[in-house]
Motif scaffolding. Sequence first.
Motif, mmCIF file in Angstrom:
data_model
loop_
_atom_site.group_PDB
_atom_site.id
_atom_site.type_symbol
_atom_site.label_atom_id
_atom_site.label_comp_id
_atom_site.label_asym_id
_atom_site.label_seq_id
_atom_site.Cartn_x
_atom_site.Cartn_y
_atom_site.Cartn_z
ATOM 1 N N GLU A 143 4.628 9.135 3.839
ATOM 2 C CA GLU A 143 3.856 9.914 4.797
ATOM 3 C C GLU A 143 2.367 9.607 4.710
ATOM 4 N N VAL A 144 1.866 9.397 3.514
ATOM 5 C CA VAL A 144 0.435 9.145 3.369
ATOM 6 C C VAL A 144 0.075 7.731 3.816
ATOM 7 N N LEU A 145 1.043 6.837 3.828
ATOM 8 C CA LEU A 145 0.782 5.467 4.274
ATOM 9 C C LEU A 145 0.911 5.317 5.786
ATOM 10 N N GLU A 146 1.852 6.019 6.392
ATOM 11 C CA GLU A 146 2.181 5.769 7.793
ATOM 12 C C GLU A 146 1.057 6.071 8.780
ATOM 13 N N PRO A 147 0.318 7.207 8.685
ATOM 14 C CA PRO A 147 -0.679 7.493 9.721
ATOM 15 C C PRO A 147 -1.826 6.499 9.778
ATOM 16 N N TRP A 148 -2.160 5.901 8.638
ATOM 17 C CA TRP A 148 -3.365 5.072 8.574
ATOM 18 C C TRP A 148 -3.095 3.600 8.791
ATOM 19 N N TYR A 149 -1.866 3.187 8.684
ATOM 20 C CA TYR A 149 -1.581 1.760 8.791
ATOM 21 C C TYR A 149 -0.455 1.543 9.798
ATOM 22 N N PRO A 150 -0.721 0.843 10.890
ATOM 23 C CA PRO A 150 0.345 0.570 11.875
ATOM 24 C C PRO A 150 1.557 -0.091 11.237
ATOM 25 N N ALA A 151 1.301 -0.992 10.305
ATOM 26 C CA ALA A 151 2.409 -1.656 9.595
ATOM 27 C C ALA A 151 2.671 -0.920 8.284
ATOM 28 N N GLY A 152 2.914 0.390 8.399
ATOM 29 C CA GLY A 152 3.071 1.208 7.199
ATOM 30 C C GLY A 152 4.248 0.792 6.346
ATOM 31 N N ARG A 153 5.341 0.404 6.996
ATOM 32 C CA ARG A 153 6.508 0.001 6.219
ATOM 33 C C ARG A 153 6.235 -1.268 5.412
ATOM 34 N N GLY A 154 5.539 -2.198 6.036
ATOM 35 C CA GLY A 154 5.206 -3.413 5.302
ATOM 36 C C GLY A 154 4.296 -3.135 4.128
ATOM 37 N N ARG A 155 3.343 -2.242 4.322
ATOM 38 C CA ARG A 155 2.446 -1.888 3.223
ATOM 39 C C ARG A 155 3.209 -1.163 2.121
ATOM 40 N N LEU A 156 4.120 -0.269 2.499
ATOM 41 C CA LEU A 156 4.923 0.430 1.498
ATOM 42 C C LEU A 156 5.729 -0.569 0.673
ATOM 43 N N ALA A 157 6.295 -1.552 1.334
ATOM 44 C CA ALA A 157 7.074 -2.558 0.606
ATOM 45 C C ALA A 157 6.194 -3.325 -0.379
ATOM 46 N N ARG A 158 4.969 -3.658 0.039
ATOM 47 C CA ARG A 158 4.057 -4.379 -0.866
ATOM 48 C C ARG A 158 3.668 -3.501 -2.052
ATOM 49 N N VAL A 159 3.442 -2.213 -1.777
ATOM 50 C CA VAL A 159 3.072 -1.300 -2.860
ATOM 51 C C VAL A 159 4.200 -1.194 -3.880
ATOM 52 N N LEU A 160 5.423 -0.986 -3.404
ATOM 53 C CA LEU A 160 6.562 -0.845 -4.308
ATOM 54 C C LEU A 160 6.862 -2.150 -5.043
ATOM 55 N N LEU A 161 6.678 -3.279 -4.349
ATOM 56 C CA LEU A 161 6.909 -4.567 -5.002
ATOM 57 C C LEU A 161 5.883 -4.801 -6.105
ATOM 58 N N THR A 162 4.638 -4.461 -5.829
ATOM 59 C CA THR A 162 3.599 -4.620 -6.847
ATOM 60 C C THR A 162 3.856 -3.684 -8.020
ATOM 61 N N ALA A 163 4.312 -2.458 -7.723
ATOM 62 C CA ALA A 163 4.594 -1.496 -8.796
ATOM 63 C C ALA A 163 5.739 -1.970 -9.684
ATOM 64 N N SER A 164 6.672 -2.718 -9.118
ATOM 65 C CA SER A 164 7.805 -3.196 -9.918
ATOM 66 C C SER A 164 7.379 -4.192 -10.989
ATOM 67 N N THR A 165 6.222 -4.833 -10.806
ATOM 68 C CA THR A 165 5.761 -5.799 -11.807
ATOM 69 C C THR A 165 5.270 -5.111 -13.077
ATOM 70 N N LEU A 166 5.001 -3.814 -13.000
ATOM 71 C CA LEU A 166 4.495 -3.107 -14.180
ATOM 72 C C LEU A 166 5.523 -3.098 -15.305
ATOM 73 N N LYS A 167 6.801 -3.110 -14.943
ATOM 74 C CA LYS A 167 7.842 -3.068 -15.965
ATOM 75 C C LYS A 167 7.877 -4.338 -16.801
ATOM 76 N N SER A 168 7.278 -5.413 -16.293
ATOM 77 C CA SER A 168 7.299 -6.683 -17.025
ATOM 78 C C SER A 168 6.244 -6.742 -18.124
ATOM 79 N N ILE A 169 5.399 -5.725 -18.221
ATOM 80 C CA ILE A 169 4.339 -5.702 -19.235
ATOM 81 C C ILE A 169 4.772 -4.778 -20.366
ATOM 82 N N PRO A 170 5.034 -5.295 -21.553
ATOM 83 C CA PRO A 170 5.527 -4.450 -22.644
ATOM 84 C C PRO A 170 4.454 -3.492 -23.152
#
Length: 260
Positions: free
Chosen positions: A204-231
């Motif tokens: 919800e916080v991403l959608e109003p401000w970005y027309p391509a909200g779904r694409g941005r959400l995917a990038r955010v979640l993909l970037t967050a997934s890299t955190l698990k690779s850091i011990p």
Amino acid sequence: MSASQPGACPCQGAAGHPTILYTLLSPSLRPRPSVPPSPSRCLCLQHRPVRLCAPHRTCREALDVLAKTVAFLRNLPSFCQLPPQDQRRLLQGCWGSLFLLGLAQDTVTFEVAEAPVPSILKKILLEKPSSSAGWGQPPDRPQPSLAAVQWLQCCLESFWSLKLGPKEYAYLKGTILFNPDVPGLHASSHIGHLQQEAHWALCEVLEPWYPAGRGRLARVLLTASTLKSIPCSLLGDLFFRPIIGDVDITGLLEDMLLLR
């Protein structure tokens, strides 16, 4: 004498074995009864040990991030109302990712320099001869490698490129914190609902401000997934051990959290 392979460590010969001179002169590599030989250290550029250029400043900033992480958890009623055992298990499972998000949110930057490594000859000359008193002693804890630190910095830069706001960071922390897959949870179903609520709030916080909200959400979640690779061990060794020594960060966070 065969030529060494391209990219091989200068401390090793063919097939990754120590050089003949080092094997002959080093007491640590001579046969010992019931004591396995210690592995040789790789001196490749990407695996060379590094340390912080400004450890006091960086450690102080890292401790500030830990304090803010605890404040975030204290001010989260849905977390505080969970059973204490579930709070501990969630904290153990995600403190590293929450800490990294805090570093990204506060734009904590740091530089590293190569840590001094004693030469092979110096190590041979200073190494104590074999004795029963020295057997069984754990080896020195290795410093963080350049490759590991560069990957950590790359993950932080990925978050900075997204230019997330405070609400986005808060809801993203919620999706990471409320992980129903952590083993041993008593309220895993309820925690799964909390994670879903945090995910919806992030959408919800991403959608109003970005027309391509779904694409941005995917990038955010993909970037967050890299955190698990850091011990988490890398975070402790790099940011805290140079100043405050070997500290159980999870235990420290639990103590800070209980002082409500």
